[in-house]
Write an enzyme that holds these catalytic residues in place. Structure first.
Site, short mmCIF file in Angstrom:
data_model
loop_
_atom_site.label_atom_id
_atom_site.label_comp_id
_atom_site.label_asym_id
_atom_site.label_seq_id
_atom_site.Cartn_x
_atom_site.Cartn_y
_atom_site.Cartn_z
N CYS A 92 -10.63 25.10 8.51
CA CYS A 92 -11.85 24.50 9.09
C CYS A 92 -12.71 25.50 8.46
CB CYS A 92 -11.95 24.58 10.43
SG CYS A 92 -13.60 24.27 11.18
N CYS A 95 -15.77 26.86 10.92
CA CYS A 95 -15.16 27.66 12.06
C CYS A 95 -15.09 29.10 11.19
CB CYS A 95 -13.80 27.43 12.10
SG CYS A 95 -13.34 25.77 12.98
#
Length: 321
Positions: A92, A95
């Site tokens: 991700c 993230c």
């Protein structure tokens, strides 16, 4: 309401004192003090959080959490300080933008809150249980319950505001002491205060708690109980006229706090919370902070184990953020 004169009992005052005592014994129960102690005891094996501890170590302000450690590191820890869950995955990209920001803020927090990082790929059951629909996802836990959340990577300024308001709405920024202390044993000195409450004598109960605190300023129960009794005395002094006065002056924060005291003192807990939440939503600056501080004080009177407090804390966090 004026105090009753010696030798001339006022039936209305006696009735209201009885109502206050009933509310103290029911809607606002002193057993909540013991419940909080027992909840905190569940975290006694864990040291209090500290920014000085290396990331991932016991007691660190930043910890990696798995399904096996979720109970201790998140649920139990949340009875000390708010815990912010950072749900992420290696693949991700957003993230990787948000996580370092949260880690830096947790270190700056000095142990006032904990960042718990959860790899959703490695812990799918946690992701499912937390109803994660996309990452990065951030969820705040306090006293074992979810109280706030947001999704997606946000700027550092917004992330800082989120954790700042979270801490203000929960602990007020206090850093816990030693979580390894055992709950205090029952104190026979509390009997006189509790007997006074049962007969509706708030003045005698207040005097009894003050006497305990004079001997032992850090008594684990007397301080909280004293705040409860003082709330009921304020409610008694405000009387039902406080509601009409507050309704006539919606922008008068002091009038609203008196009305909230009266509502809480007569067992109308949700109405008391809602009145101050409305003030917080409509005001800004010092007035808003005054209402927030008073609402947090009322939370301490009711006790964090009461579900109405948890719901109001979530509403407060939303109103502030």
């Amino acid at each position: 309401m004026q105090p009753t004169r010696p030798g001339r009992p006022d039936p209305r005052a006696q009735a209201q004192q009885a109502q206050m005592a009933a509310a103290m014994a029911g809607a606002v129960d002193l057993a909540a003090v013991k419940a909080r102690s027992e909840a905190a005891a569940r975290a006694q094996a864990a040291p209090p959080p500290s920014a000085a501890a290396p990331a991932g170590a016991p007691g660190s302000a930043v910890v990696d959490v798995t399904e096996a450690t979720f109970q201790a590191e998140v649920l139990d820890r949340s009875f000390q300080v708010p815990v912010v869950l950072d749900l992420w995955a290696e693949w991700c990209g957003p993230c990787k933008q948000l996580s370092p920001v949260l880690e830096r803020l947790a270190a700056e927090g000095g142990g006032s809150w904990v960042l718990a990082k959860v790899d959703v790929d490695a812990n799918p059951a946690l992701a499912q249980g937390l109803r994660v629909q996309g990452i990065p996802a951030v969820k705040a836990v306090w006293q074992g319950q979810l109280v706030a959340e947001f999704n997606g990577a946000i700027p550092e300024e917004q992330a800082r505001q989120f954790v700042t308001e979270l801490v203000r709405a929960t602990t007020g920024g206090a850093v816990p002491g030693d979580a390894g202390e055992a709950p205090a044993a029952e104190d026979p000195r509390l009997d006189a205060a509790e007997a006074a409450l049962e007969r509706g004598d708030l003045a005698a109960a207040e005097a009894a708690y003050k006497a305990i605190l004079a001997e032992e300023p850090d008594h684990p129960d007397a301080g909280i109980a004293l705040r409860q009794v003082q709330l009921f005395r304020r409610a008694e002094e405000a009387g039902p006229d406080a509601l009409a006065a507050a309704d006539a002056a919606p922008d008068d924060v002091a009038a609203q706090t008196r009305a909230a005291d009266f509502l809480l003192g007569t067992g109308n807990i949700e109405a008391a919370f809602d009145r101050l939440l409305d003030v917080i939503r409509r005001t800004a600056g010092e007035e808003r902070d005054q209402a927030r501080r008073h609402l947090v004080e009322l939370f301490s009177v009711v006790g964090d184990q009461d579900p109405r407090v948890a719901a109001a804390r979530r509403a407060l966090t939303t109103a502030l953020f």
